[in-house]
Write a protein that holds these residues in place. Structure first.
Motif, PDB file in Angstrom:
ATOM      1  N   GLN A 120      40.079 -12.996 -45.947  1.00  0.00           N
ATOM      2  CA  GLN A 120      40.417 -14.419 -45.928  1.00  0.00           C
ATOM      3  C   GLN A 120      39.930 -15.092 -44.652  1.00  0.00           C
ATOM      4  N   SER A 121      40.065 -14.395 -43.513  1.00  0.00           N
ATOM      5  CA  SER A 121      39.576 -14.945 -42.248  1.00  0.00           C
ATOM      6  C   SER A 121      38.063 -15.133 -42.292  1.00  0.00           C
ATOM      7  N   TYR A 122      37.373 -14.159 -42.856  1.00  0.00           N
ATOM      8  CA  TYR A 122      35.918 -14.234 -42.992  1.00  0.00           C
ATOM      9  C   TYR A 122      35.520 -15.365 -43.942  1.00  0.00           C
ATOM     10  N   ILE A 158      33.796 -16.284 -34.615  1.00  0.00           N
ATOM     11  CA  ILE A 158      34.559 -15.051 -34.511  1.00  0.00           C
ATOM     12  C   ILE A 158      35.719 -15.106 -35.504  1.00  0.00           C
ATOM     13  N   PHE A 159      35.910 -14.021 -36.224  1.00  0.00           N
ATOM     14  CA  PHE A 159      36.993 -13.966 -37.201  1.00  0.00           C
ATOM     15  C   PHE A 159      37.625 -12.575 -37.159  1.00  0.00           C
ATOM     16  N   GLY A 160      38.762 -12.462 -37.826  1.00  0.00           N
ATOM     17  CA  GLY A 160      39.309 -11.157 -38.168  1.00  0.00           C
ATOM     18  C   GLY A 160      40.071 -10.432 -37.088  1.00  0.00           C
ATOM     19  N   THR A 212      25.911 -16.277 -34.586  1.00  0.00           N
ATOM     20  CA  THR A 212      26.573 -15.058 -35.046  1.00  0.00           C
ATOM     21  C   THR A 212      27.885 -15.385 -35.745  1.00  0.00           C
ATOM     22  N   ILE A 213      28.102 -14.750 -36.896  1.00  0.00           N
ATOM     23  CA  ILE A 213      29.431 -14.680 -37.476  1.00  0.00           C
ATOM     24  C   ILE A 213      29.849 -13.220 -37.390  1.00  0.00           C
ATOM     25  N   ASN A 266      29.200  -7.917 -29.614  1.00  0.00           N
ATOM     26  CA  ASN A 266      29.631  -9.268 -30.006  1.00  0.00           C
ATOM     27  C   ASN A 266      30.550  -9.872 -28.956  1.00  0.00           C
ATOM     28  N   VAL A 267      31.384  -9.027 -28.347  1.00  0.00           N
ATOM     29  CA  VAL A 267      32.326  -9.488 -27.326  1.00  0.00           C
ATOM     30  C   VAL A 267      31.562 -10.138 -26.183  1.00  0.00           C
TER      31      VAL A 267
END
Length: 818
Positions: free
Chosen positions: A765-767, A697-699, A675-676, A683-684
Motif C-alpha cells: 500500500q505504501s508503494y 521513499i516508501f515502506g 528513485t522510488i 538508497n539511504v
C-alpha cells in the motif's frame, strides 16, 4: 618465460607514440584490415572492418599499457590484486576510444572510410563474464584503479560461455549457451607461457622432516589471458588476467589408437569444463563440486601468479604484506585464506602460525550480503574430497582461532565464530573474516548491519576490522559514454573536470532552475527515450510512446529485489485504468529486464508472470498507451547502456536491510532518474545527497523489518484489509493472466499468503501510494526536469574513483598516483 621464471627489468626504450589524427587512424585501420584480418577493402565484411578498427585502437592502449608496466616495475610500488568470480566488463572498444582520447580521430577516420562508427561499435560482443552488480562493480573498480594510477591486477575466470544467453519461450526463461568468444576476443592476449598446475582430490602424506605432500588425483593447467584496462586520458593501464582451464595431457593416445575416442578425450573435457560456464546449476552434487573447483581454480592460479611476480623482485617471503594487497570480492575467493597458507607452509617451509600471520596481513574481504544463505557454505565431505590439504588447514585455523578467543574471556557466542559448524559445514564468510586484515561493507547501512547481525560476534572480537566503503560507479562508462546528449550539455556548461572528479558535477546544480538548461536536459532525455523505444520495438515488437513516464527495474531476478511488488502494483494500476479509462492517467511504460538463476524456480515463475501480465495489458484496447509493459530478454551491459539514460523512474524496492548497496541505483540517478525505493543499501545515502524532495521513499525500514520478523507477521490479515491488494491477488490466482492454466501462479500467491518473507504485502500500500504521487508529479514537466537535474548533479559522490581512494587509504595502504 615460464610461470616460475624470474622477471627481468624492462630496459628497452618505449614504443614511439602514435599520431592521434584521423589520417593516422585511417592508415592503421587499413593496415590491420590487410595484414591482420587478411582482407582487402573491396571484399571486407562489416565484421572485418569492426575487427580492424578495434585492433587499430588497441595499439594505442597497448602502448600506454607497456609504459604503465615499466613504471610500476621501476617504482617498486605496492600492488593491488582484485580477485573476483565476475568481471562484467561489457564492450571495450567505445570505452578505449574515450579513455585514450581518440574520439575525434576515430570519428574522422571512419568518416573518410565510409564506415558507420556506431554500427561498428555495436558489432563487438559483450564479454559474458558476470551476472549483475558484483561483476559490474569489479569492472568499475578496474576502470577507477587505472584512472587513479593504482598499480593493480584483476583476476578471474575466462568463461568460454559465461552466464547463459536468455530468451523467452511462451514467457518462460530459456537458458542458451553464450557464444561471445566464437569469433575471438580482440582485446585479450593469450599468455600460453604463463600456466600453473591446479590440483584436486587425492591424499596427503608426510615425510620424516615434517614436510607435507599433496598427491593429487587430478591436475589441470590454468593458462593466462590478459586484457588491458585503460584509465581516463590513458595515464595508466592495468591488467585484467583471466584464467582458462586446460588439460595437462591433451589426448590419451593409447586409448585413441584402440578406438576408444570418447574416453581418450575425457581429461580434456573435464579440464575445460571448469572454465566453461559461470555459476553452473549447483542444485546437484556434480554442480556443487564444479563450482567449488571453479573457485579454487582461479584463486590458486592467481595466488601462484602473485607470488611468482613478488619473488621475481624480492627474496624475503615474509615481506609479502609490504608489497601486495589482495582483495577478495565476496566469498567466492575465500579459499585464498587456506591456499595462501598452503603455499607459504608447504612450499616455502613457514610454520602455520607464521603463514597465518602473513596471510592475515595480505588478504582483505568485501562482504556483499547479509543473507545467511548467500554466505557460502561447503559440506566438509565434498570439501575434503576436492581439497584434502585445505581441509586440514581450515581445521587448524578453526581450532587455533577458537583457542585464541577462549583465552580472551569475551561475551561472545563461540558457535557464531566457528568456521566449521557442527563438523559438517565450512562457513566461507567466517573463513574470509578470520583470514583478512580488513573486512568492508559496501554502504553505510550495510556496514552497520554487518556489525549488528551476521558478524556481530566477530566485530566484538575485532572492533577495528570492519570498515565501510560505499560502492561507486565509473562516470566514464555510465554517463560520458552512454549518454551523449547529457555529456555534451555538461561539457558545454562546466567543462570536462567532472569526468575524473565526479563530485565537481555539482557545479551544474546552479542550472536546475535555468529554463534554457532544463530545455536542453529534457531534449537529451527524450532522445534517449526514443532510442530505447526503438530498442524495445526491435527486441519484442512492442511500440511505446517516448513521452510516457519510463519506469525502470533492471537487475537480477530475486525475491528480495521484489520485482513481484512492482508486478502487483502493475496489476493494480491496470485494474484502476480499466475501471475509469476516462480519468487523467499519466501514461507509463514499465520496463523489466534481468536473469534468474537456472535452478531458482520462484524467480523463473516471476519472469513468466511478468511476461503474462505484459501480454494481457499490451493487448488491451481499453488501456491503450496509458500503460505498457516491456520485459526485455538477455539483459547485459550493452542493453543497460541504452536503458539507463532513458529512465525517468528508478525502481530500487528491495526489502529493507537485504540489499547491501546496489549500483544500478547510482547509475540511474546519475542519468537523471528519480528513485522510488526503500531505505535500503545505498538508497539511504542517495536520499541524503539528493534531498527528500527529489526521491520517493516508501515502506518499512530495516529496523521495522527486523521487528516484524522477530514478533511474526500475518500476511493474510494485511491482504484482507486492503481491497486493492486483495483484488490484485484474486486476479492472479483466478487465471486473469494465465487463461491457459488458471493454477499457474498459485505458488506465487501461496508464498504471499503463508510466509511473505520478503514483506511484499506489508509494503504494497505504501508503494502503491508513492507511485500515485509519481503520476501527479510527472505531469509538472518543468519541476520534474529540475528534480531530474538535481539527481544527476547531487550524486557525484557515488563515483568508483571515490570508492577506490577509500580502499587505497583505509584497506590497502597504497597511494594513488593521480
Amino acid at each position: 618465460m615460464n610461470a616460475t621464471s624470474k622477471i627481468e627489468p624492462i630496459t628497452e626504450p618505449a614504443v614511439p607514440s602514435r599520431e592521434r589524427t584521423a589520417a593516422a587512424l585511417k592508415a592503421a585501420i587499413l593496415e590491420k584490415l590487410t595484414y591482420f584480418v587478411g582482407k582487402d577493402p573491396g571484399h571486407a565484411t562489416e565484421k572485418d572492418w569492426s575487427t580492424a578498427l578495434a585492433l587499430a585502437v588497441r595499439d594505442y592502449v597497448v602502448e600506454r599499457w607497456f609504459e604503465a608496466t615499466r613504471a610500476t616495475y621501476d617504482g617498486q610500488k605496492k600492488r593491488v590484486y582484485y580477485l573476483s568470480m565476475e568481471f562484467l566488463i561489457g564492450r571495450l572498444l567505445k570505452d578505449a576510444i574515450a579513455n585514450i582520447g581518440l574520439e575525434e580521430a576515430v570519428a574522422g577516420a571512419c568518416e573518410e572510410l565510409g564506415l558507420n562508427l556506431e554500427a561498428h561499435l555495436q558489432q563487438e560482443s559483450d564479454a559474458a563474464l558476470g551476472n549483475g552488480g558484483l561483476g559490474r562493480l569489479a569492472a568499475c573498480f578496474m576502470d577507477s584503479m587505472s584512472t587513479l594510477g593504482v598499480p593493480a591486477h584483476g583476476y578471474g575466470i575466462r568463461y568460454e560461455h559465461g552466464l547463459f544467453r536468455q530468451r523467452f519461450h511462451d514467457g518462460w526463461q530459456v537458458e542458451e549457451p553464450e557464444d561471445w568468444l566464437v569469433s575471438g576476443h580482440v582485446w585479450e592476449f593469450e599468455r600460453a607461457e604463463v600456466a600453473y598446475p591446479i590440483k584436486f582430490g587425492g591424499h596427503i602424506s608426510f615425510d620424516g622432516h615434517g614436510r607435507t605432500f599433496w598427491h593429487a588425483e587430478e591436475t589441470v593447467n590454468a593458462v593466462a589471458y590478459d586484457t588491458p584496462i585503460p584509465g581516463w586520458k590513458g595515464r595508466h593501464v592495468n591488467t585484467l588476467r583471466l584464467w582458462a582451464s586446460k588439460p595437462v595431457e591433451v589426448l590419451d593416445l593409447g586409448r585413441f589408437n584402440h578406438g576408444d575416442y570418447v574416453s581418450a578425450a575425457e581429461k580434456t573435457i573435464r579440464a575445460e569444463t571448469i572454465s566453461r560456464v559461470l555459476y553452473p546449476d549447483d542444485t546437484t552434487p556434480e554442480g556443487k563440486e564444479l563450482r567449488l573447483k571453479q573457485e579454487y581454480f582461479f584463486t590458486s592460479a592467481s595466488l601462484q601468479d602473485i607470488l611468482r611476480r613478488f619473488l621475481a623482485k624480492n627474496d624475503d617471503i615474509r615481506d609479502l604484506p609490504n608489497h601486495i594487497a589482495i582483495q577478495m570480492n565476496d566469498t567466492h575467493p575465500a579459499i585464498a585464506v587456506a591456499e595462501l597458507m598452503r603455499i607459504l607452509a608447504d612450499e616455502h617451509r613457514l610454520t602455520f602460525p607464521d603463514a597465518f600471520d602473513i596471510t592475515r596481513h595480505c588478504l582483505h574481504y568485501t562482504n556483499h550480503t547479509l543473507m545467511p544463505e548467500a554466505l557460502e557454505r561447503w559440506n566438509t565431505g565434498l570439501f575434503r574430497k576436492v581439497l584434502p590439504r585445505h581441509m586440514q588447514i581450515i581445521e587448524w585455523i578453526d581450532y587455533h582461532h577458537l583457542a585464541e578467543v577462549q583465552g580472551r574471556n569475551l561475551p561472545i557466542n563461540l558457535d557464531a565464530i566457528r568456521i566449521i559448524e557442527w563438523g559438517n559445514e565450512i562457513k566461507m564468510g567466517s573463513l574470509a573474516f578470520v583470514g583478512s586484515r580488513r573486512v568492508n561493507g559496501v554502504s553505510a547501512l550495510h556496514t552497520e548491519l554487518m556489525k549488528q547481525t551476521v558478524f556481530k560476534d566477530f566485530h566484538t572480537l575485532y572492533p577495528d576490522r570492519i570498515v565501510n566503503q560505499t560502492n561507486g560507479i565509473t562516470p566514464r562508462r555510465w554517463l560520458y559514454e552512454c549518454n551523449p546528449g547529457l555529456r555534451a550539455l555538461l561539457l558545454e556548461s562546466i567543462g570536462d573536470k567532472w569526468v575524473d572528479n565526479l563530485e565537481l558535477i555539482d557545479e551544474a546544480s546552479q542550472f536546475a532552475t535555468d529554463a534554457a538548461f532544463r530545455e536542453k536536459f529534457a531534449a537529451a532525455k527524450r532522445a534517449n527515450k526514443i532510442r530505447l523505444a526503438k530498442e524495445i520495438e526491435t527486441r519484442i515488437g512492442l511500440k511505446v510512446d517516448p513521452s510516457a513516464l519510463f519506469d525502470i527495474q533492471i537487475k537480477r531476478i530475486h525475491e528480495y529485489k521484489r520485482q513481484l511488488l512492482n508486478l502487483l502494483e502493475t496489476i493494480a494500476l491496470y485494474q484502476a485504468i480499466r475501471r475509469t479509462p476516462g480519468a487523467e492517467w499519466t501514461p507509463r511504460v514499465k520496463v523489466f529486464a534481468g536473469k534468474a538463476a537456472p535452478g531458482y524456480h520462484m524467480a523463473k515463475l516471476i519472469i513468466k508472470l511478468a511476461n503474462d501480465i505484459a501480454k494481457v495489458i499490451n493487448a488491451d484496447p481499453i488501456v491503450g498507451d496509458r500503460l505498457k509493459v516491456a520485459v526485455l530478454p538477455n539483459y547485459n551491459v550493452s542493453l543497460a547502456e541504452v536503458i539507463i539514460p532513458a529512465a525517468d523512474l528508478s525502481e530500487q524496492i528491495s526489502t529493507a536491510g537485504m540489499e547491501a548497496s546496489g549500483t544500478g541505483n547510482m547509475k540511474l540517478a546519475l542519468n537523471g532518474a528519480l528513485t522510488i525505493g526503500t531505505l535500503d543499501g545505498a538508497n539511504v545515502e542517495i536520499a541524503e545527497r539528493v534531498g527528500p524532495d527529489n526521491i520517493y521513499i516508501f515502506g518499512l525500514t530495516a529496523d521495522d523489518v527486523a521487528g516484524i520478523r522477530q514478533h511474526g507477521y500475518n500476511p493474510v490479515a494485511t491482504i484482507d484489509s486492503d481491497p486493492t491488494l486483495k483484488a490484485v491477488i484474486d486476479a492472479m490466482v483466478s487465471g486473469t493472466f494465465s487463461v491457459d492454466d488458471s493454477h499457474r501462479f498459485h505458488g506465487v500467491a501461496d508464498r504471499l499468503w503463508h510466509t511473505d518473507w520478503f514483506l511484499v504485502t506489508a509494503d504494497f500500500q505504501s508503494y502503491f501510494q508513492a507511485q500515485r504521487a509519481v503520476d501527479v508529479d510527472y505531469r509538472d514537466t518543468d519541476r520534474w526536469t529540475e528534480r531530474s537535474i538535481l539527481n544527476t548533479t547531487k550524486v557525484g559522490w557515488f563515483s568508483s574513483d571515490r570508492t577506490i581512494r577509500g580502499y587505497a587509504k583505509d584497506v590497502w595502504n597504497v597511494e594513488p598516483k593521480f
